[in-house]
Every structure is written in structure tokens, then in C-alpha cells.
Design an enzyme around this catalytic site. Structure first.
Site, PDB file in Angstrom:
ATOM      1  N   HIS A 147       5.524  25.575 -25.438  1.00  0.00           N
ATOM      2  CA  HIS A 147       5.076  24.374 -25.061  1.00  0.00           C
ATOM      3  C   HIS A 147       3.538  24.668 -24.443  1.00  0.00           C
ATOM      4  O   HIS A 147       3.191  25.586 -24.137  1.00  0.00           O
ATOM      5  CB  HIS A 147       5.703  23.919 -23.629  1.00  0.00           C
ATOM      6  CG  HIS A 147       5.250  22.493 -23.198  1.00  0.00           C
ATOM      7  ND1 HIS A 147       4.244  22.119 -22.292  1.00  0.00           N
ATOM      8  CD2 HIS A 147       6.005  21.361 -23.313  1.00  0.00           C
ATOM      9  CE1 HIS A 147       4.220  21.029 -21.995  1.00  0.00           C
ATOM     10  NE2 HIS A 147       5.300  20.426 -22.437  1.00  0.00           N
ATOM     11  N   ASP A 224       9.770  30.442 -19.281  1.00  0.00           N
ATOM     12  CA  ASP A 224       9.591  29.025 -18.882  1.00  0.00           C
ATOM     13  C   ASP A 224      11.089  28.536 -19.291  1.00  0.00           C
ATOM     14  O   ASP A 224      11.382  28.338 -20.483  1.00  0.00           O
ATOM     15  CB  ASP A 224       8.558  28.587 -20.244  1.00  0.00           C
ATOM     16  CG  ASP A 224       8.633  26.949 -20.053  1.00  0.00           C
ATOM     17  OD1 ASP A 224       9.323  26.544 -19.357  1.00  0.00           O
ATOM     18  OD2 ASP A 224       7.549  26.477 -20.643  1.00  0.00           O
ATOM     19  N   GLN A 227      13.631  24.153 -20.217  1.00  0.00           N
ATOM     20  CA  GLN A 227      14.575  23.413 -20.993  1.00  0.00           C
ATOM     21  C   GLN A 227      15.976  24.227 -20.820  1.00  0.00           C
ATOM     22  O   GLN A 227      16.849  23.898 -21.675  1.00  0.00           O
ATOM     23  CB  GLN A 227      14.257  23.368 -22.408  1.00  0.00           C
ATOM     24  CG  GLN A 227      13.103  22.324 -22.884  1.00  0.00           C
ATOM     25  CD  GLN A 227      13.041  21.033 -22.543  1.00  0.00           C
ATOM     26  OE1 GLN A 227      14.421  20.454 -22.378  1.00  0.00           O
ATOM     27  NE2 GLN A 227      12.324  20.289 -22.587  1.00  0.00           N
ATOM     28  N   LYS A 250      13.737  17.246 -15.079  1.00  0.00           N
ATOM     29  CA  LYS A 250      14.613  17.677 -16.444  1.00  0.00           C
ATOM     30  C   LYS A 250      15.955  17.609 -15.807  1.00  0.00           C
ATOM     31  O   LYS A 250      16.909  18.095 -16.691  1.00  0.00           O
ATOM     32  CB  LYS A 250      14.026  18.705 -17.101  1.00  0.00           C
ATOM     33  CG  LYS A 250      12.598  18.228 -17.748  1.00  0.00           C
ATOM     34  CD  LYS A 250      12.176  19.373 -18.532  1.00  0.00           C
ATOM     35  CE  LYS A 250      10.642  19.253 -18.905  1.00  0.00           C
ATOM     36  NZ  LYS A 250      10.251  18.257 -19.804  1.00  0.00           N
ATOM     37  N   CYS A 388       4.300  18.345 -27.145  1.00  0.00           N
ATOM     38  CA  CYS A 388       3.407  19.333 -26.618  1.00  0.00           C
ATOM     39  C   CYS A 388       3.595  20.646 -27.091  1.00  0.00           C
ATOM     40  O   CYS A 388       3.618  21.704 -26.307  1.00  0.00           O
ATOM     41  CB  CYS A 388       3.485  19.285 -25.152  1.00  0.00           C
ATOM     42  SG  CYS A 388       2.994  17.461 -24.311  1.00  0.00           S
TER      43      CYS A 388
HETATM   44  N1  7TS Z   1       7.723  23.881 -20.648  1.00  0.00           N
HETATM   45  C1  7TS Z   1       8.751  23.439 -21.637  1.00  0.00           C
HETATM   46  C2  7TS Z   1       9.573  24.197 -22.524  1.00  0.00           C
HETATM   47  C3  7TS Z   1       8.840  21.983 -21.607  1.00  0.00           C
HETATM   48  O1  7TS Z   1       9.655  21.391 -22.340  1.00  0.00           O
HETATM   49  C4  7TS Z   1       8.101  21.033 -20.697  1.00  0.00           C
HETATM   50  C5  7TS Z   1       8.239  19.737 -20.675  1.00  0.00           C
HETATM   51  C6  7TS Z   1       7.046  21.955 -19.967  1.00  0.00           C
HETATM   52  C7  7TS Z   1       6.985  23.079 -19.969  1.00  0.00           C
HETATM   53  C8  7TS Z   1       6.076  21.053 -18.975  1.00  0.00           C
HETATM   54  O2  7TS Z   1       7.104  20.355 -17.906  1.00  0.00           O
HETATM   55  P1  7TS Z   1       6.250  19.669 -16.636  1.00  0.00           P
HETATM   56  O3  7TS Z   1       7.500  19.342 -16.030  1.00  0.00           O
HETATM   57  O4  7TS Z   1       5.540  20.661 -16.084  1.00  0.00           O
HETATM   58  O5  7TS Z   1       5.663  18.704 -17.327  1.00  0.00           O
HETATM   59  N2  7TS Z   1       8.576  19.185 -22.033  1.00  0.00           N
HETATM   60  C9  7TS Z   1       8.673  17.833 -22.588  1.00  0.00           C
HETATM   61  C10 7TS Z   1       9.002  17.545 -23.525  1.00  0.00           C
HETATM   62  O6  7TS Z   1       9.799  18.204 -24.174  1.00  0.00           O
HETATM   63  N3  7TS Z   1       8.721  15.984 -23.716  1.00  0.00           N
HETATM   64  O7  7TS Z   1       7.933  15.914 -22.670  1.00  0.00           O
HETATM   65  C11 7TS Z   1       7.913  16.729 -22.003  1.00  0.00           C
END
Ligand code: 7TS
Length: 430
Positions: A147, A224, A227, A250, A388
């Protein structure tokens, strides 16, 4: 005052083995769905089919109630008041930290740092560890399926320090090439940052093995887990990762809060990310001494309600059970993938052997945004775009995909609705 206990989801103690397709019986899943008020909504006159869980999941009433109870009866600033409300709020917030510690199998609660989310957790490690310990000529390994939030901070660090970013390539199924990974290591390798599960492809990486390789070269590993944490049991001590980051929103919790786990010995060596209140022991104009971990990394008033809400979300999903969640979501993924494969012109992007419940696809030459917009007319929420993860799109030579991502509250009927919706999209463009 325990608003959670009375509403915990109840699963039958004997899973329905006759129904080999899911860990949940029909009545279990209905009971779970009843906990989520938003799932009762209609969109464009159709029942909502929410399949954008990788972007953000929905919140059960138990977590909503916990937030409302906190705001109605318990709110005060934490870590600073002698008055009852402040002390109670501090206790609740610190209880949430303990829940997170247990949830990911950390050794000590001081290894759990509240952040704003995954993105901030990675940036904190980049600043706190990277800027102190990575220098000119050093190398950082990331993968081809990260990401943006696990690419850009390391690029910024490399630019500042004249260090080099090395990329683990992947095959056409979206699996990392472990031989190539092993070849990337040399005496300059100082850090590895890797996604546990890919948000764009669904690939579950063999992180335990990959961490062991990195440790042979003395390189700490950040995972990370954005997910992964919501969908499978994670034990940071078993994985032996040095850092693990994820987001509350999430995993049925509120936005605005996330977690950085770090091994205590590393966190203690790191410089603070931000300066301010709560992260200090003593301040004079000549010199400031920092607070102990985790507080050293928690400057300013945090998202107190959100942190407590995350604790309630952990209670909720723990009561359902990560094994049950993973099994149900795998069943949904298999069912959806098989149905999708039978649609002419549909190509699944991300066909790794080990996958989480993410179905990314392209359809004929229809733009994924059009797929997303037409599915929305049917009440079906999917994400369309590069997720992203633009380098993933570049690797597959496509601008974007449509992505259905499942949660434990999704049903086989909802998969049927998705497949019917895709057929409708095809007809519109026929
Ligand atoms: N890393 C991964 C693997 C992610 O899927 C996401 C968000 C992030 C980091 C960032 O997370 P945040 O909570 O700091 O924003 N992924 C997604 C997605 O797949 N669609 O919208 C956000």
C-alpha cells in the site's frame, strides 16, 4: 457499566459441520448481521450489500453503545487528572491497551502504542527508527505489493538519507518471489517493511519465514497488518516481527485510532515521533527528559473514545472467534471466486494460493469505475480504483480494478447479488 457483555454475539458451540461451506450456521449469521444497524439499510431502493470491507468495515451496536456510553457518562482527559472521571477514563483507555496486547499476543502492554492508524504507525517507525538508524548507502527492502503508506515513508527516508529502496518482485498470481527476496540481502540491508496481506490482491504473505530470513541478516521487520489483523489470528511473538501496525476502522472499531506494536528493546532505542504533553517526564528550557514507552510516542491528547471503542471491537470479534471469521470468509472467497471465474470476460487479479477474502477483478474493457457505479445502483458497495497500490496496477499493466472485499457478516446470498450485478454490468455494456 459493562455495556458489552449483555450484547455479545452468541455462536452455537457446535459448528454446523453438515454445512461444509461455512463456520457459521444461518441463524448465527443472521444474529451477527442484526448487530450491525447499517446492514439493514437500503441503497437506491435495494438492500445494501456491503463489500468494501478492506477500505473500512462496519460497526456493531455493541461498539456504538460503548462509544455513546463513554461520551454520555465517562468522558474526561486521561493521564493527568486526579478527579474521578479522569481516573476512570484513564483506566478504560489503558484497559483497551491490554485488550490489544492480548489480541496480538504481545508480551507487555508498553509495547502497544496508540496511533491514528496504520499510516501513522509506519510513519512513526520511519521517523523514530529509520531516521536514527538508517544512513547513507543502507538498504530498505519492501515488496511490490505494498500500500502507498508502506512505500512513500520509506522513499522519503531514502531521499533524506541517501539510502536505497529494494523491491521484492512477485509472479503473475501475485505471490512474492522468495528466492529473489533472499538475493536482495547484503551487508547494507538495514530494514524490511512488508505487508502481511495485500489489500489489492488478497495475497497472504509467508511472513514468518520472511522475518526469519531478515533476522539472519540482522534486519528488523515491520509488518503492515491492516488487512490481516481483522481477518486472522495474529501472534506477534510467534511471528517474531519487530513492528506490527494496523487500523481500528478495518476491524469494526472507530476511525481515528490504530496500533503500533514494537518490541520493547527497539522502542526504547527509538527517538520520539512528536513532542508535546504526555510524552515527557520533565521539561526545562535547557533539557527535556522523555517519558517511558509507550507514552514517549503518544504526545498530546489521544482519540480516547476511539481507543476505548477499539477495545470493544476487539471484545466483539474475539467473541465470534478469529478462526470462525477466517473460515467463513474463506468460504465466501471460494464461492465468489468460482462464480466469478465462470463469467466470460472477467479476470481475477490476484490468484495466490494463500489469499484473504479479497476479489479484485477486471471485466472486458469496462472501466472499473463504471463497474463500481453500476453495482452501486444495485445497492452493492465495492471499491474501484488503484486501491492506493499503484505499483501493483503497474505490475499487472492495468489502471485499476473493481474489488469486492468480504467480512464475517457477509453472506452467500450477497455473493449471489454481486455476481448478478456483474452480469447486469455486462449487459449494459454489451
Ligand atoms: N496498509 C494496507 C495494507 C491497507 O490496506 C491500508 C488501507 C493501509 C495500509 C492504510 O490504512 P489507514 O487506516 O492508515 O488508512 N487500505 C485501504 C483500501 O484497501 N481501501 O481503502 C483503504
Amino acid at each position: 457499566m459493562n455495556v458489552r457483555a449483555k450484547n455479545q454475539p452468541q455462536l452455537s458451540s457446535t459448528p454446523n459441520h453438515a454445512n461444509a461451506t461455512s463456520a457459521f450456521s444461518a441463524s448465527n449469521i443472521e444474529r451477527i448481521r442484526a448487530d450491525f444497524p447499517i446492514l439493514q439499510r437500503s441503497i437506491h431502493g435495494k438492500p445494501l450489500v456491503y463489500l468494501d470491507n478492506a477500505a473500512s468495515s462496519q460497526m456493531p451496536q455493541q461498539v456504538i453503545d460503548r462509544l455513546a456510553h463513554y461520551q454520555t457518562h465517562e468522558h474526561a482527559n486521561i493521564h493527568r487528572g486526579v478527579h474521578t472521571l479522569s481516573q476512570n477514563a484513564t483506566t478504560e483507555y489503558e484497559n483497551a491497551r491490554l485488550k490489544v496486547m492480548n489480541f496480538i499476543g504481545a508480551k507487555e502492554s508498553r509495547e502497544i502504542i496508540f496511533t491514528h492508524g496504520t499510516t501513522e504507525g509506519i510513519n512513526l517507525v520511519m521517523h523514530g527508527y529509520g531516521r536514527r538508524f538508517i544512513g547513507e548507502g543502507d538498504e530498505i527492502i519492501i515488496s511490490a505489493m505494498e500500500h502507498h503508506s508502506n512505500i512513500v515513508p520509506w522513499q522519503m527516508l531514502c531521499e533524506e538519507k541517501k539510502a536505497r529502496l529494494r523491491i521484492i518482485p512477485m509472479n503473475d498470481a501475485g505471490e512474492l518471489l522468495l528466492d529473489e527476496y533472499a538475493k536482495l540481502f547484503n551487508k547494507n540491508t538495514k530494514f524490511v517493511a512488508l505487508t502481511h496481506v495485500s489489500n489489492a490482491l488478497g495475497t497472504i504473505n509467508p511472513v514468518r519465514e520472511m522475518i526469519a530470513t531478515a533476522h539472519q541478516y540482522g534486519a528488523p521487520v515491520l509488518l503492515d497488518g491492516a488487512q490481516a489483523a481483522p481477518h486472522m489470528a495474529v501472534n506477534v511473538q510467534d511471528l517474531d516481527c519487530d513492528f506490527y501496525v494496523f487500523s481500528s476502522h478495518k476491524m469494526c472499531g472507530p476511525t481515528g485510532v490504530g496500533i503500533l506494536y514494537g518490541k520493547a528493546a527497539l522502542l526504547e532505542k527509538m527517538q520520539p515521533y512528536q513532542g508535546g504533553g504526555d510524552m515527557i517526564l520533565n521539561v526545562t528550557f535547557e533539557r527535556t527528559t522523555y517519558n517511558d514507552i509507550p507514552h514517549k510516542f503518544e504526545a498530546g491528547t489521544p482519540a480516547i473514545a476511539a481507543g476505548i471503542g477499539l477495545g470493544a471491537a476487539i471484545d466483539y470479534i474475539t467473541a465470534i472467534g478469529l478462526e470462525n471469521i477466517a473460515a467463513h470468509e474463506q468460504a465466501l472467497l471460494e464461492y465468489a471466486s468460482e462464480a466469478a471465474r465462470s463469467i466470460p470476460g472477467l479476470k481475477i487479479i490476484g490468484t495466490a494460493q494463500h489469499k484473504a477474502a479479497v476479489l479484485s477483478f477486471i471485466l472486458d474493457d469496462i472501466h472499473p469505475h463504471d463497474i463500481g457505479t453500476l453495482l452501486d445502483q444495485e445497492g452493492i458497495a465495492v471499491r474501484a480504483g488503484h486501491h492506493c497500490a499503484q505499483p501493483v496496477m503497474q505490475r499487472f499493466g492495468i489502471p485499476a480494478t473493481a474489488r469486492a472485499s468480504f467480512a464475517f457478516y457477509n453472506t452467500f446470498e450477497e455473493v449471489d447479488a454481486l455476481i448478478a450485478g456483474i452480469h447486469t454490468v455486462k449487459k449494459v455494456f454489451a
